[in-house]
Design an enzyme around this catalytic site. Structure first.
Site, mmCIF file in Angstrom:
data_model
loop_
_atom_site.group_PDB
_atom_site.id
_atom_site.type_symbol
_atom_site.label_atom_id
_atom_site.label_comp_id
_atom_site.label_asym_id
_atom_site.label_seq_id
_atom_site.Cartn_x
_atom_site.Cartn_y
_atom_site.Cartn_z
ATOM 1 N N GLU A 84 0.814 -1.219 0.000
ATOM 2 C CA GLU A 84 0.000 0.000 0.000
ATOM 3 C C GLU A 84 0.848 1.269 0.000
ATOM 4 O OE1 GLU A 84 -3.522 2.131 2.660
ATOM 5 O OE2 GLU A 84 -2.682 0.220 3.312
ATOM 6 N N ASP A 85 1.974 1.247 0.726
ATOM 7 C CA ASP A 85 2.736 2.483 0.957
ATOM 8 C C ASP A 85 4.038 2.620 0.172
ATOM 9 O OD1 ASP A 85 0.744 3.112 2.721
ATOM 10 O OD2 ASP A 85 1.870 2.617 4.527
#
Length: 255
Positions: A84-85
């Protein structure tokens, strides 16, 4: 303490939390996952100012110590925010840590995507999360661990964000923890949500609980004596415990 010392201490704390029967090979896999996540999140900070890697380390510790999950879940918890990051993909995770870990991380990433949407879609989010259960319950369990750590560190967020996350936690995560039999976690999630949604009521009830503690203990001991005697006479092997109602539970009943 320097940031590196903080990170090292948190990782060593995680290793101590692992079950004694965790093999040397699995410990090595966990170490590799930690080093990978540490590098992936390098230089990134949480709103509190702490290095970001301390969050996945805390989630992994909750997963193993408070929920009782194993090596695959610990590795998945350490990697749960990487896709996600950062620029890493689910395929990268699969190549490095195997398809099962990649599948769990993918499920966690999808839930985060859903939860980032408008709060008016919470009912749909809840349905999607329940559907994930059919695939691998560990996705939900790690997500609950993730939310629990976020709630424990919610103090560093802005008030509007605190209120939103607390409401979401009470509506979605606490009932889910209850459904999965995580009663201690469910109670803590409810109390932490209550603390941020109704701070004055939370403080008032906790003050009352503290001031009446001695009287309650005396009452319990008085009540327990004849029961204890009778059970012993019957030759039963038992354990007696007292449970204090949580602040949220008391307020909810009053409402």
């Amino acid at each position: 303490m320097t940031e590196q010392e903080q990170i090292k201490e948190a990782f060593e704390d995680l290793l101590k939390s692992l079950r004694k029967e965790t093999s040397k090979e699995n410990r090595q896999k966990i170490k590799e996952a930690f080093e990978f996540a540490n590098e992936a999140h390098k230089g990134v900070k949480r709103r509190s100012g702490e290095p970001y890697i301390l969050h996945p380390l805390a989630v992994a510790k909750i997963a193993v110590k408070e929920i009782g999950l194993g090596t695959t879940s610990v590795i998945s918890a350490l990697l749960h925010d990487v896709v996600e990051d950062t620029d890493y993909t689910v395929e990268d995770i699969a190549n490095l840590f195997g398809p099962k870990v990649a599948s769990i991380v993918d499920g966690l990433t999808k839930i985060s995507g859903v939860m980032g949407s408008d709060t008016s879609r919470q009912a749909e989010s809840f349905r999607k999360m329940i559907l994930t259960l059919a695939d691998d319950v560990r996705v939900i369990l790690i997500k609950i661990a993730d939310r629990l750590h976020n709630m424990r560190t919610l103090g560093s967020m802005l008030p509007a964000k605190q209120f939103k996350i607390a409401g979401e936690t009470l509506y979605l995560y606490a009932p889910l923890a209850h459904r999965l039999g995580l009663f201690t976690i469910k109670t803590e999630l409810e109390d932490l949500s209550f603390k941020y949604e109704h701070p004055q009521e939370y403080a008032f009830i906790n003050l009352k609980l503290k001031s009446t503690e001695a009287a309650r203990n005396t009452l319990f001991e008085h009540f327990a004596v004849p029961v204890d005697r009778k059970l012993k006479e019957m030759g039963l092997n038992y354990e007696m415990r007292a449970r204090v109602k949580s602040a949220y539970s008391i307020w909810n009943k009053m409402e």
